[in-house]
Write an enzyme that holds these catalytic residues in place. Structure first.
Site, PDB file in Angstrom:
ATOM      1  N   ASP A  27      17.990  38.153 -22.867  1.00 22.67           N
ATOM      2  CA  ASP A  27      16.812  37.538 -22.234  1.00 22.67           C
ATOM      3  C   ASP A  27      16.441  36.226 -22.917  1.00 22.67           C
ATOM      4  OD1 ASP A  27      14.788  37.353 -20.410  1.00 22.67           O
ATOM      5  OD2 ASP A  27      13.453  38.790 -21.410  1.00 22.67           O
ATOM      6  N   GLY A  28      15.823  35.335 -22.140  1.00 16.89           N
ATOM      7  CA  GLY A  28      15.273  34.099 -22.707  1.00 16.89           C
ATOM      8  C   GLY A  28      16.007  32.826 -22.327  1.00 16.89           C
ATOM      9  N   ARG A  31      13.481  30.207 -20.772  1.00 17.99           N
ATOM     10  CA  ARG A  31      12.585  29.582 -21.756  1.00 17.99           C
ATOM     11  C   ARG A  31      13.340  28.622 -22.666  1.00 17.99           C
ATOM     12  NH1 ARG A  31      10.348  35.091 -23.635  1.00 17.99           N
ATOM     13  NH2 ARG A  31      11.933  35.757 -22.128  1.00 17.99           N
ATOM     14  N   TRP A  32      14.563  28.986 -22.999  1.00 20.36           N
ATOM     15  CA  TRP A  32      15.397  28.125 -23.847  1.00 20.36           C
ATOM     16  C   TRP A  32      15.596  26.768 -23.162  1.00 20.36           C
ATOM     17  CZ3 TRP A  32      20.228  25.721 -23.603  1.00 20.36           C
ATOM     18  CH2 TRP A  32      20.840  25.405 -24.816  1.00 20.36           C
ATOM     19  N   HIS A  44      21.151  29.474 -18.446  1.00 21.84           N
ATOM     20  CA  HIS A  44      22.147  30.503 -18.111  1.00 21.84           C
ATOM     21  C   HIS A  44      23.543  30.025 -18.520  1.00 21.84           C
ATOM     22  CE1 HIS A  44      19.035  32.677 -16.196  1.00 21.84           C
ATOM     23  NE2 HIS A  44      18.942  31.916 -15.124  1.00 21.84           N
ATOM     24  N   SER A  72      19.600  41.970 -13.078  1.00 22.44           N
ATOM     25  CA  SER A  72      18.968  43.225 -12.653  1.00 22.44           C
ATOM     26  C   SER A  72      18.754  43.246 -11.142  1.00 22.44           C
ATOM     27  CB  SER A  72      17.617  43.400 -13.364  1.00 22.44           C
ATOM     28  OG  SER A  72      16.673  42.490 -12.833  1.00 22.44           O
ATOM     29  N   GLU A  74      16.029  43.641  -9.805  1.00 18.54           N
ATOM     30  CA  GLU A  74      14.803  42.853  -9.587  1.00 18.54           C
ATOM     31  C   GLU A  74      15.088  41.349  -9.608  1.00 18.54           C
ATOM     32  OE1 GLU A  74      15.021  45.484 -11.686  1.00 18.54           O
ATOM     33  OE2 GLU A  74      13.742  46.891 -10.578  1.00 18.54           O
ATOM     34  N   LEU A 138      37.889  47.037 -27.224  1.00 17.13           N
ATOM     35  CA  LEU A 138      36.480  47.078 -26.808  1.00 17.13           C
ATOM     36  C   LEU A 138      36.334  47.290 -25.296  1.00 17.13           C
ATOM     37  CD1 LEU A 138      33.403  46.422 -27.470  1.00 17.13           C
ATOM     38  CD2 LEU A 138      33.959  44.068 -26.868  1.00 17.13           C
ATOM     39  N   ARG A 195      17.154  43.651 -27.656  1.00 18.85           N
ATOM     40  CA  ARG A 195      16.611  42.740 -26.653  1.00 18.85           C
ATOM     41  C   ARG A 195      16.217  41.439 -27.331  1.00 18.85           C
ATOM     42  NH1 ARG A 195      13.086  43.613 -21.321  1.00 18.85           N
ATOM     43  NH2 ARG A 195      13.068  41.445 -20.642  1.00 18.85           N
TER      44      ARG A 195
HETATM   45  C1  IPE Z   1      15.931  41.664 -17.782  1.00 15.32           C
HETATM   46  O1  IPE Z   1      15.414  40.384 -17.955  1.00 15.32           O
HETATM   47  C2  IPE Z   1      17.181  41.594 -16.997  1.00 15.32           C
HETATM   48  C3  IPE Z   1      18.281  40.888 -17.632  1.00 15.32           C
HETATM   49  C4  IPE Z   1      18.317  40.418 -18.851  1.00 15.32           C
HETATM   50  C5  IPE Z   1      19.443  40.720 -16.811  1.00 15.32           C
HETATM   51  P1  IPE Z   1      14.215  39.836 -17.061  1.00 15.32           P
HETATM   52  O2  IPE Z   1      13.851  38.509 -17.621  1.00 15.32           O
HETATM   53  O3  IPE Z   1      14.565  39.895 -15.636  1.00 15.32           O
HETATM   54  O4  IPE Z   1      13.097  40.921 -17.369  1.00 15.32           O
HETATM   55  P2  IPE Z   1      11.526  40.930 -17.085  1.00 15.32           P
HETATM   56  O5  IPE Z   1      11.359  40.852 -15.622  1.00 15.32           O
HETATM   57  O6  IPE Z   1      10.943  39.751 -17.785  1.00 15.32           O
HETATM   58  O7  IPE Z   1      11.067  42.212 -17.660  1.00 15.32           O
HETATM   59  C1  IPE Z   2      17.853  36.262 -18.938  1.00 14.86           C
HETATM   60  O1  IPE Z   2      17.118  35.108 -19.092  1.00 14.86           O
HETATM   61  C2  IPE Z   2      18.945  36.130 -17.885  1.00 14.86           C
HETATM   62  C3  IPE Z   2      18.667  36.812 -16.617  1.00 14.86           C
HETATM   63  C4  IPE Z   2      17.668  37.626 -16.408  1.00 14.86           C
HETATM   64  C5  IPE Z   2      19.589  36.571 -15.532  1.00 14.86           C
HETATM   65  P1  IPE Z   2      15.886  34.786 -18.164  1.00 14.86           P
HETATM   66  O2  IPE Z   2      16.366  33.990 -16.994  1.00 14.86           O
HETATM   67  O3  IPE Z   2      15.122  35.998 -17.841  1.00 14.86           O
HETATM   68  O4  IPE Z   2      15.023  33.837 -19.105  1.00 14.86           O
HETATM   69  P2  IPE Z   2      13.447  33.844 -19.317  1.00 14.86           P
HETATM   70  O5  IPE Z   2      13.069  35.251 -19.653  1.00 14.86           O
HETATM   71  O6  IPE Z   2      12.839  33.384 -18.043  1.00 14.86           O
HETATM   72  O7  IPE Z   2      13.229  32.913 -20.456  1.00 14.86           O
HETATM   73 MG    MG Z   3      13.621  36.973 -18.744  1.00  9.86          MG
END
Ligand code: IPE
Ligand code: IPE
Ligand code: MG
Length: 259
Positions: A27-28, A31-32, A44, A72, A74, A138, A195
């Site tokens: 995740d992140g 924001r990065w 990404h 996900s 979602e 792996l 995470r």
């Molecule tokens: C969770 O990240 C799904 C993945 C890393 C693929 P999200 O950024 O979608 O999660 P929420 O919605 O902030 O919880």
């Molecule tokens: C995780 O990074 C990658 C996916 C969920 C596909 P995010 O895209 O959720 O990045 P933030 O959480 O918005 O920073």
């Molecule tokens: Mg995210």
């Protein structure tokens, strides 16, 4: 205390006590990118480099299973340009990475509702799964179009169908059987879940399988996460006492058999 400061993080890891299965919520990325004044897709794109490095690090250590939450159920609700950008990145990355996976003896698996993926992505994935299927190192499990509630729903439906067809007796439904009907049926439960990005939630990831996982949260954003960060997480894991409901005394006197 002897001075271990000269040792690298990797050297400090006890190879005899590695987690068999590590799961990561990557995740992140958004924001990065935002911090750098860039588009989310730039995040990404850079996250792929972290995937490469962490997969390599896990393989070098001898981790047997690595599950990466990449997209996900979602996430389909994100803006269309981001979803299609991610799908393109997925196809492109898989196509390019297959030779490296083979070189490193890594076997690719996918969990999730792949019927929702664009046809080209699905085809690329299936090809990569087949082309790496005889590798014995792996196991790299990509969670794509995955959510735990979708997975459990699907498993319950299949169990109900088998009961209706008479091939399964209701009395035979137990925890092991449920586990086998999940997408992860062939894999052991993760002992360690990481995470990134400072979010403290599970976001519909492996709800059943993480029942006794050690959870590790770091503020590092995914595109900055590297092998060294993985080593830190493993060292943190190795410093924990896993009690599985027992008391610390029981664990220390070796009264229980380790799972
Ligand atoms: C969770 O990240 C799904 C993945 C890393 C693929 P999200 O950024 O979608 O999660 P929420 O919605 O902030 O919880
Ligand atoms: C995780 O990074 C990658 C996916 C969920 C596909 P995010 O895209 O959720 O990045 P933030 O959480 O918005 O920073
Ligand atoms: Mg995210």
């Amino acid at each position: 205390m002897p001075d271990y400061s000269f040792m690298s993080l990797k050297d400090k890891i006890d190879i005899q006590r590695l987690p068999k299965h590590i799961a990561i919520i990557m995740d992140g990325n958004g924001r990065w990118a935002k911090e750098k004044g860039e588009d989310r897709l730039f995040g990404h794109f850079n996250g792929v480099e972290s995937v490469r490095d962490v997969v390599e690090g896990a393989a070098e250590l001898g981790i047997q299973y690595l599950t990466l939450y990449a997209f996900s159920t979602e996430n389909w609700d994100r803006p269309a340009y981001e979803v299609s950008g991610l799908m393109e990145l997925l196809v492109d990355t898989i196509r390019k990475e297959v030779p490296t996976l083979n070189k490193n003896n890594i076997r690719l698996h996918v969990i999730g509702d792949t019927s929702m993926l664009p046809e080209q992505a699905r085809n690329e994935l299936n090809e990569a799964i087949t082309e790496t299927s005889t590798n014995t190192g792996l196991n790299l499990i990509m969670a794509l179009s995955y959510s735990s509630r979708w997975e459990i729903n699907t498993a319950v439906k299949r169990i109900a169908e088998d009961v209706k067809a008479g091939t399964l007796q209701p009395a035979a439904v137990n925890q092991e059987l449920i586990q086998q009907y999940l997408c992860t049926g062939k894999f052991p439960d993760p002992e360690l879940m990481i995470r990134t990005s400072g979010e403290y939630r599970i976001s519909n990831f492996l709800l059943y399988q993480l029942a006794y996982a050690e959870l590790y949260f770091t503020n590092t954003l995914w595109p900055d996460f590297r092998k060294e960060n993985l080593y830190e997480a493993i060292l943190d894991y190795q410093g924990r006492e896993r009690r599985f409901g027992k008391t610390s005394e029981q664990i220390q006197t070796g009264e229980i058999t380790k799972k």
